[in-house]
Enzyme design. Structure first.
Site, PDB file in Angstrom:
ATOM      1  N   PHE A 222     -13.769  66.727 -12.410  1.00 55.36           N
ATOM      2  CA  PHE A 222     -12.301  66.469 -12.842  1.00 55.36           C
ATOM      3  C   PHE A 222     -11.618  65.695 -11.487  1.00 55.36           C
ATOM      4  CE2 PHE A 222     -13.433  70.482 -14.809  1.00 55.36           C
ATOM      5  CZ  PHE A 222     -13.515  70.001 -16.122  1.00 55.36           C
ATOM      6  N   GLY A 223     -10.470  65.089 -11.777  1.00 59.36           N
ATOM      7  CA  GLY A 223      -9.840  64.266 -10.788  1.00 59.36           C
ATOM      8  C   GLY A 223     -10.118  64.436  -9.518  1.00 59.36           C
ATOM      9  N   SER A 224     -10.605  63.359  -8.748  1.00 57.73           N
ATOM     10  CA  SER A 224     -10.910  63.319  -7.341  1.00 57.73           C
ATOM     11  C   SER A 224     -11.071  62.049  -6.773  1.00 57.73           C
ATOM     12  CB  SER A 224     -12.124  64.332  -7.206  1.00 57.73           C
ATOM     13  OG  SER A 224     -13.156  63.887  -8.161  1.00 57.73           O
ATOM     14  N   ARG A 225     -11.742  61.894  -5.548  1.00 53.27           N
ATOM     15  CA  ARG A 225     -12.015  60.676  -4.702  1.00 53.27           C
ATOM     16  C   ARG A 225     -12.996  60.716  -4.115  1.00 53.27           C
ATOM     17  NH1 ARG A 225      -7.364  60.275  -0.287  1.00 53.27           N
ATOM     18  NH2 ARG A 225      -9.159  59.687   1.231  1.00 53.27           N
TER      19      ARG A 225
ATOM     20  N   MET B  31     -10.666  58.613  -8.745  1.00 57.29           N
ATOM     21  CA  MET B  31     -11.111  58.657  -9.996  1.00 57.29           C
ATOM     22  C   MET B  31     -10.083  59.728 -10.862  1.00 57.29           C
ATOM     23  SD  MET B  31     -15.012  59.827  -9.038  1.00 57.29           S
ATOM     24  CE  MET B  31     -14.556  60.718  -7.610  1.00 57.29           C
TER      25      MET B  31
END
Length: 220
Positions: free
Chosen positions: A177-180, A80
């Site tokens: 916030f940005g992650s998977r 993401m």
């Protein structure tokens, strides 16, 4: 537009600071706080989704960054970006059996080192019913959704507890916030069942990651 509760709180604080910044600093500072509040709301947006009638769906918006075998199971991971919706959704219908938090590092979610990152495992006992009303091929098997923190994602929020019933595409959590988000498939899912490849863009709750034919269909 629906928003994640944390997003409304953070954006509210930024919007509340607008008149103070305008008076004590400059109008430009006030505009900056307005833009920051709007960006926060955009990040925490939670749009509706329409799940398909069958198939294992993506748990997240983003790009497929992982497709690999782990023993006798397949893993598909979705990275993401900061601009993607970060609400995670159930890949299958069933019952949440376990929610496990695993502490760890905060490496970039797209790197190999991210396998050691902080994560939350949501293990679902699938209850997938075939179209004809017969038991589905994944009934009784475990489908694992893993929320993985990234370099800046310090807060993983699972929204379900053990015993909860979920339908395909239901909201089950959020990562700030940005992650998977990964899906670890049961052994019944093979490479030929996958409907995505690395680099594909997917949408949470709508894009099908894999389909498995029922035992009845396979024998016909």
């Amino acid at each position: 537009m629906r928003f994640v509760p944390d997003g409304r709180r953070y954006a509210g604080l930024l919007f509340a600071a607008v008149p103070v910044a305008t008076v004590l600093a400059t109008p430009i500072a006030g505009v900056a706080f307005v833009l920051a509040g709007a960006a926060t709301l955009h990040f925490f947006r939670d749009p509706p989704r329409s799940p398909p009638p069958s198939g294992v769906v993506s748990p997240a918006d983003g790009r497929v960054s992982v497709v690999r075998e782990e023993d006798d199971r397949l893993r598909v991971g979705v990275f993401m970006n900061v601009t993607d919706v970060h609400v995670n959704r159930a890949p299958v219908s069933g019952t949440v059996r376990e929610v496990e938090h695993v502490p760890g590092a905060h490496r970039p979610a797209f790197s190999k080192d991210s396998d050691k990152n902080e994560r939350v495992h949501i293990r679902i006992d699938a209850a997938e019913t075939a179209a004809a009303g017969e038991p589905g091929p994944l009934d009784g098997t475990e489908v694992e959704l893993t929320q993985i923190a990234g370099a800046f994602a310090r807060r993983i929020h699972p929204w379900v507890e053990p015993g909860a019933k979920v339908d395909r595409g239901d909201r089950v959590g959020h990562i700030a916030f940005g992650s998977r988000a990964d899906v670890l498939f049961p052994p019944a899912v093979e490479r030929s069942d996958l409907r995505v490849e690395k680099g594909d863009t997917v949408r949470a709750g709508e894009s099908v990651l894999a389909t498995v034919e029922s035992a009845t269909a396979e024998s016909d």
